[in-house]
Design a protein around this motif. Structure first.
Motif, mmCIF file in Angstrom:
data_model
loop_
_atom_site.group_PDB
_atom_site.id
_atom_site.type_symbol
_atom_site.label_atom_id
_atom_site.label_comp_id
_atom_site.label_asym_id
_atom_site.label_seq_id
_atom_site.Cartn_x
_atom_site.Cartn_y
_atom_site.Cartn_z
ATOM 1 N N GLU A 194 0.828 -1.209 0.000
ATOM 2 C CA GLU A 194 0.000 0.000 0.000
ATOM 3 C C GLU A 194 0.860 1.257 0.000
ATOM 4 N N LYS A 195 1.996 1.204 0.681
ATOM 5 C CA LYS A 195 2.913 2.346 0.653
ATOM 6 C C LYS A 195 3.525 2.513 -0.736
ATOM 7 N N ARG A 196 3.882 1.399 -1.364
ATOM 8 C CA ARG A 196 4.435 1.489 -2.719
ATOM 9 C C ARG A 196 3.381 2.029 -3.687
ATOM 10 N N ALA A 197 2.131 1.627 -3.493
ATOM 11 C CA ALA A 197 1.055 2.127 -4.355
ATOM 12 C C ALA A 197 0.901 3.636 -4.198
ATOM 13 N N ALA A 198 0.973 4.135 -2.964
ATOM 14 C CA ALA A 198 0.854 5.580 -2.736
ATOM 15 C C ALA A 198 2.020 6.330 -3.384
ATOM 16 N N ASP A 199 3.233 5.796 -3.257
ATOM 17 C CA ASP A 199 4.396 6.442 -3.870
ATOM 18 C C ASP A 199 4.273 6.453 -5.392
ATOM 19 N N PHE A 200 3.779 5.347 -5.955
ATOM 20 C CA PHE A 200 3.617 5.273 -7.409
ATOM 21 C C PHE A 200 2.577 6.285 -7.889
ATOM 22 N N CYS A 201 1.444 6.371 -7.201
ATOM 23 C CA CYS A 201 0.400 7.317 -7.603
ATOM 24 C C CYS A 201 0.880 8.761 -7.474
ATOM 25 N N ALA A 202 1.648 9.060 -6.421
ATOM 26 C CA ALA A 202 2.184 10.414 -6.268
ATOM 27 C C ALA A 202 3.139 10.754 -7.407
ATOM 28 N N GLU A 203 3.916 9.771 -7.845
ATOM 29 C CA GLU A 203 4.823 10.003 -8.970
ATOM 30 C C GLU A 203 4.050 10.260 -10.261
ATOM 31 N N VAL A 204 2.953 9.528 -10.467
ATOM 32 C CA VAL A 204 2.123 9.755 -11.648
ATOM 33 C C VAL A 204 1.512 11.151 -11.610
ATOM 34 N N PHE A 205 1.001 11.562 -10.458
ATOM 35 C CA PHE A 205 0.364 12.876 -10.342
ATOM 36 C C PHE A 205 1.368 14.011 -10.491
ATOM 37 N N ASP A 206 2.627 13.757 -10.188
ATOM 38 C CA ASP A 206 3.653 14.781 -10.413
ATOM 39 C C ASP A 206 3.769 15.128 -11.895
ATOM 40 N N GLY A 207 3.386 14.199 -12.759
ATOM 41 C CA GLY A 207 3.447 14.445 -14.192
ATOM 42 C C GLY A 207 2.154 14.975 -14.779
#
Length: 544
Positions: A112-125
């Motif tokens: 779940e932490k990895r999922a949050a980090d991945f989504c934050a990286e997507v939203f940065d773009g």
């Protein structure tokens, strides 16, 4: 497990549109239906020639499923009415400009932490501000549909920038008033593909989809104001100009009469003209007329629109001149309450339609409640001065207040091990025990009469605190200063005299004795610290 099986396991049974939405957009997929024609449609602008009867027909048709005219009317209103456009834009912008973050759920697992980090990286773009502004169109319409485009990086799937689709592209399902479909050649429309859309429902007011937005509240003040403006324009045209009267002789021909009439008419806008000899034009005094009632109607409409959108009139610039600052603060708090409601609704939609699908497809998060959350921070903190004055009192009363709560209320982030931490500046308190009692510096008499407070018992290995040494040893020097000050105060006749006497008496103040005492106190503190460290090390070795 195949992709289709995985999608069905996570989001329930359904058709293949779930996997199809990952490869193409619904509005580009089916050229055989009329969906492809939606992009070639032009707005019909139903606000042109709007009457109460026509407005009633538009609103009634929307309740029966035909949202096209109502949606186009709301778009026209925002374009033509500067106040509606400005106030709706302000409400959307206040949410869009907030700082955003994507956080994992409480007690998150590693996945779940990895999922949050991945989504934050997507939203940065992504253009997150544009995403919020597009979803904010639901404030007026009650809903907003943004189409998703998916991409992939190896085995990971992520979204591209969501695209807002015109509200006129959609209709209500004939058997469900809360179900929005895409207009096509069928009676009920095409169902929206799962994973292909951000389907935002904005509950600006209760009701089903066609009646959920503020547009139906705003359309009546919009119509009434248009009537009032039209009547006011006619009043100014009729009563603002002087009447012109042309006079012709009895034997004038029809051609001469027509010539005189053209001259009279043209003089209203050109202020110049010619007439045949023997004719005359007289200018009558402009007739009196009052515009108060039309202006009152216009102001009522403006205030009604401001209250519907922003919850008050003072934050929209439509308030009366007698309003107070306190009333303005009340209106601003009401507006902040609306923004908080907006951002919670945006966050819920983004979690459901964007973050959860990405977390499910890439990290197997099969429960929406365990998906990452999208948070917009309004930056609301408590008053620092109030917290600083009340927290110590509450702590002294025995309240167990967690540190994270204080950090949250002040908005000050909690320092990590890598951060440099601000430390309080050391301050000497020669009158410390007396100040602890009153909370303020003691008077002259109190300084002399304050009894010495015994030092609490300490462990045998702990030396006397430096503050106690400093206070005890410095007392003779301080007593001398106090005696001298007492004499000066008794002899002074005015405040200016007292000030000059003090400056004169203490211009060559003897600080050697106090400096020696402070040096002894610091030395004692140093030795006490070394002794404590040594004793603790010996105790650790003995227990180890």
């Amino acid at each position: 497990m195949s992709l289709t099986q995985r999608l069905r396991a996570l989001f329930g049974t359904g058709r293949d549109e779930r996997s199809r939405a990952l490869d193409e957009q619904q509005t580009d997929a089916d050229d055989r239906s009329t969906v492809g024609n939606l992009k070639r449609e032009f707005a019909e602008h139903p606000s042109k020639g709007l009457t109460p009867a026509k407005l009633h027909q538009i609103l009634e048709a929307a309740e029966q499923g035909d949202l096209k005219s109502q949606s186009e009317l709301f778009d026209d209103m925002e374009e033509k009415d500067s106040q509606i456009g400005a106030d709706l834009g302000k409400r959307r912008q206040l949410a869009a400009e907030l700082e955003w973050q994507i956080v994992p759920p409480d007690n998150a697992s590693a996945a779940e932490k990895r999922a949050a980090d991945f989504c934050a990286e997507v939203f940065d773009g992504l253009e997150v501000e544009d995403l919020i502004l597009d979803m904010g169109t639901g404030i007026g319409h009650g809903w907003a549909n943004l189409e998703l485009a998916w991409n992939r990086d190896g085995a990971q799937r992520f979204i591209e920038q969501p695209q807002l689709r015109p509200h006129s592209w959609f209709r209500l399902h004939g058997e469900d008033q809360n179900r929005i479909t895409l207009r096509d050649s069928s009676n009920n429309g095409a169902d929206l593909w799962a994973l292909g859309w951000v389907q935002h429902r904005h509950r600006a007011k209760p009701g089903y989809v066609a009646r959920m937005g503020l547009g139906r509240m705003l359309v009546w003040p919009y119509l009434f104001q248009n009537y009032a403006l039209g009547d006011l324009a006619q009043l100014l045209e009729i009563y603002g100009l002087p009447a012109r009267v042309g006079k012709y002789p009895k034997n004038a021909t029809q051609q001469e009469k027509a010539t005189l009439l053209r001259a009279v008419v043209s003089m209203g806008k050109d202020a110049a003209g010619i007439i045949p000899e023997g004719m005359a034009i007289e200018f009558m005094e402009a007739a009196g007329g009052r515009a108060d009632m039309f202006e009152s109607m216009i102001h009522w409409c403006e205030r009604a629109k401001a209250k519907a959108i922003l919850g008050g009139t003072l934050t929209s610039g439509t308030g009366e001149g007698t309003n107070t600052n306190a009333l303005g603060n009340v209106h601003e708090r009401g507006q902040a309450s609306l923004i908080r409601s907006d951002i919670r609704q945006y966050g819920g939609t983004i979690q459901r339609d964007i973050l959860w699908p990405m977390a499910a497809l890439n990290f197997g998060v099969d429960n929406r409640r365990r998906a990452p959350r999208f948070v917009l921070d309004m930056g609301e903190t408590e008053d620092f001065e109030t917290l600083a004055s009340t927290l110590p009192i509450l702590v002294d009363m025995g309240m167990a207040i967690p540190k994270w709560w204080a950090h949250e209320k002040t908005g000050i982030p909690e320092a990590t091990k890598q951060d440099e931490i601000l430390t309080p500046r050391a301050q000497l308190q020669p009158f410390g025990q007396a100040m602890l009692k009153t909370g303020r510096p003691p008077g002259l008499a109190a300084l002399r009469e304050a009894p010495a407070v015994p030092t609490p018992a300490q462990p045998e290995h702990y030396r006397e605190p430096a503050s106690s040494v400093l206070e005890r040893e410095a007392q003779p020097a301080i007593d001398g200063w106090v005696d001298q000050l007492q004499v000066i105060v008794d002899e002074a006749e005015t405040f200016e005299d007292l000030q000059s006497r003090i400056l004169e008496a203490f211009s060559d103040l003897d600080e050697e004795q106090l400096a020696e005492v402070m040096g002894q106190a610091f030395l004692a503190a140093n030795l006490a610290g070394r002794s404590t460290v040594s004793d603790e090390a010996e105790a650790t070795d003995a227990n180890g």
